[in-house]
Design an enzyme around this catalytic site. Structure first.
Site, PDB file in Angstrom:
ATOM      1  N   HIS A 281       0.833  -1.279   0.028  1.00 26.12           N
ATOM      2  CA  HIS A 281       0.228  -0.075  -0.028  1.00 26.12           C
ATOM      3  C   HIS A 281       0.776   1.292  -0.188  1.00 26.12           C
ATOM      4  CE1 HIS A 281      -4.062   2.077   1.363  1.00 26.12           C
ATOM      5  NE2 HIS A 281      -2.981   2.992   1.092  1.00 26.12           N
TER       6      HIS A 281
ATOM      7  N   HIS B 289       1.485   5.502  -1.792  1.00 24.21           N
ATOM      8  CA  HIS B 289       0.773   6.769  -2.588  1.00 24.21           C
ATOM      9  C   HIS B 289       2.177   7.080  -3.161  1.00 24.21           C
ATOM     10  CE1 HIS B 289      -3.304   6.584  -0.971  1.00 24.21           C
ATOM     11  NE2 HIS B 289      -2.673   6.236  -0.037  1.00 24.21           N
TER      12      HIS B 289
ATOM     13  N   LYS C  65      -9.488  -0.349  -6.023  1.00 21.64           N
ATOM     14  CA  LYS C  65      -9.628   0.273  -5.039  1.00 21.64           C
ATOM     15  C   LYS C  65     -10.682   0.925  -4.738  1.00 21.64           C
ATOM     16  CE  LYS C  65      -8.117   1.966  -0.748  1.00 21.64           C
ATOM     17  NZ  LYS C  65      -7.062   2.707  -0.605  1.00 21.64           N
TER      18      LYS C  65
ATOM     19  N   HIS D 170     -10.805   1.060   1.543  1.00 27.36           N
ATOM     20  CA  HIS D 170     -10.616   1.879   2.710  1.00 27.36           C
ATOM     21  C   HIS D 170     -11.828   1.936   3.466  1.00 27.36           C
ATOM     22  CE1 HIS D 170      -9.193   5.908   4.442  1.00 27.36           C
ATOM     23  NE2 HIS D 170     -10.467   5.865   5.065  1.00 27.36           N
TER      24      HIS D 170
ATOM     25  N   HIS E 225      -4.717  -0.853   5.670  1.00 33.39           N
ATOM     26  CA  HIS E 225      -4.419  -0.109   6.937  1.00 33.39           C
ATOM     27  C   HIS E 225      -5.504  -0.049   8.024  1.00 33.39           C
ATOM     28  CE1 HIS E 225      -6.975   2.576   4.952  1.00 33.39           C
ATOM     29  NE2 HIS E 225      -6.265   3.059   4.051  1.00 33.39           N
TER      30      HIS E 225
ATOM     31  N   ASP F 284       1.056   2.463   3.743  1.00 35.10           N
ATOM     32  CA  ASP F 284       0.337   3.721   3.372  1.00 35.10           C
ATOM     33  C   ASP F 284       1.270   5.060   3.428  1.00 35.10           C
ATOM     34  OD1 ASP F 284      -1.837   5.160   2.947  1.00 35.10           O
ATOM     35  OD2 ASP F 284      -2.601   5.347   4.663  1.00 35.10           O
TER      36      ASP F 284
HETATM   37  O1  DOR Z   1      -3.966   9.283   5.565  1.00 36.37           O
HETATM   38  C1  DOR Z   1      -4.225   9.003   4.719  1.00 36.37           C
HETATM   39  N1  DOR Z   1      -3.625   9.564   3.557  1.00 36.37           N
HETATM   40  N2  DOR Z   1      -5.171   8.014   4.461  1.00 36.37           N
HETATM   41  C2  DOR Z   1      -5.593   7.900   3.048  1.00 36.37           C
HETATM   42  O2  DOR Z   1      -6.727   7.017   3.186  1.00 36.37           O
HETATM   43  C3  DOR Z   1      -5.110   8.347   1.874  1.00 36.37           C
HETATM   44  C4  DOR Z   1      -3.871   9.101   2.333  1.00 36.37           C
HETATM   45  C5  DOR Z   1      -3.457   9.974   1.165  1.00 36.37           C
HETATM   46  O3  DOR Z   1      -3.561   9.850   0.100  1.00 36.37           O
HETATM   47  O4  DOR Z   1      -2.819  10.997   1.467  1.00 36.37           O
HETATM   48 ZN    ZN Z   2      -3.464   4.850   1.661  1.00 33.07          ZN
END
Ligand code: DOR
Ligand code: ZN
Length: 346
Positions: free
Chosen positions: A14, A16, A100, A137, A175, A248
């Protein structure tokens, strides 16, 4: 004597990566330690089609440093207009590993997400037939539900009925942050799995809120009370195959986190693996780190584990300085209260 451990190269189920200058800044940190990563699709606009995911994958690969062997595994962002045929073709062609589900308005860039599960019933049925995992999520967005209860209520209202309706669908609860989440995943394994972040293992909500508000510890789902942190530590370190590593890591510009309305996300990629090692060491479970980090995730996704090895050792980890991102500002890396482990060879 210094404690060290060598494990198969882990994967991050996971992450970003964002796009543009930020993508180029953050990808090398993940590529340095992890063999593969499941890449979240919540760009603006979101990655909703197989073609968009293929193009995004090229931009990620262009940011991988020379010599690193790293494979991004792509996901599509489900909307109420998702075309099941495009999704399943993308999966068949090896472009899309999973899709997702963001409940609309649950978190960062989720405004294009799904308001009603009934609206994506055909999509879920097609994924079930194709053996394509659904990543969720797991928080409701009902304003009447307290933010600390949103995961538990999601399980009752959304996830349990969804699993009943789509009996063959493989699902990852991303998460997880609560005892209820861990127990629910256990009860529905092996078709249900879960990722657990370093911050939810190392911290509880006191770290966020006592003695001042710490925006760099703010993420969604938000940190919960200590009993949930304990339950997550037991889940991660207990050797159960349904729990696996997913950081995450979620970079945001410093000025947008240190803000009157700070955004959610913890940028952990540079230190995440060391954080997990510390948690496992504290729990006396270092011999189970490899399963959590390098074996359980591939087994869930039906992929072989990585063959390379990585070594971690007890060491005072150096703090990561703020990272400049083009002209936009800088990123701040997750700093747990104490970090006594480091990656010593990757
Ligand atoms: O804290 C988070 N940030 N939770 C999420 O589900 C998305 C993520 C983000 O993309 O910044
Ligand atoms: Zn995430």
């Amino acid at each position: 004597m210094m404690t060290a451990i060598t494990i198969r190269r882990p994967d991050d189920w996971h992450v970003h990566f964002r796009d543009g200058a930020m993508l180029r800044t953050v990808v090398p940190f993940t590529a340095r330690h992890f063999g593969r990563a499941i890449v979240m699709p919540n760009l603006v606009p979101p990655v909703t089609t197989a073609a968009a995911a293929a193009a995004y994958r090229e931009r990620i690969l262009a940011a991988v440093p020379a010599g690193a062997r790293f494979t991004p595994l792509m996901t599509a962002y489900l909307t109420e207009a998702t075309d099941p045929a495009d999704l399943v073709a993308g999966h068949r062609d090896g472009v899309l590993t999973a899709a997702k589900l963001y409940p609309a308005h649950a978190t960062t860039n989720s405004q294009f997400g799904v308001s009603s599960i009934a609206a994506i019933r055909e999509v879920l049925a097609a994924m079930e037939r194709a053996g394509m995992p659904l990543l969720v999520h797991g928080e409701v967005t009902d304003p009447a539900i307290d933010i600390f209860d949103r995961e538990a209520v999601f399980i009752d209202r959304v996830l349990a009925p969804l699993l009943r309706e789509h009996e063959g669908l493989k699902v990852v609860m991303e998460h997880i942050t609560t005892r209820e989440g861990a127990d629910f995943v256990r009860a529905h394994a092996p078709r249900l799995g879960a990722t657990i972040t370093p911050q939810h293992l190392m911290l509880n909500r006191n770290a966020l809120l006592v003695g001042g508000i710490r925006p760099h510890y703010y993420c969604l789902p938000v940190l919960k009370r200590g009993l949930h942190q304990e339950a997550l530590r037991n889940a991660a370190t207990g050797g159960e195959a349904c729990f696996f590593l997913g950081t995450d890591t979620a970079p945001h510009m410093k000025h947008l986190k240190e803000n009157a309305c700070g955004c959610a996300g913890v940028f952990s990629a540079p230190v995440a693996l060391a954080c997990y090692a510390q948690v496992f060491a504290e729990e006396g479970a270092l011999e189970r780190l490899e399963a959590f980090a390098s074996l359980n995730g591939p087994a869930f996704y039906g992929l072989p584990p990585n063959e390379e090895r990585i070594t971690l050792a007890e060491a005072e980890a150096a703090p990561v300085p703020p990272l400049p991102v083009g002209a936009e500002g800088e990123l701040v890396t997750f700093e747990p209260p104490r970090l006594g482990w480091a990656v010593i060879s990757a």
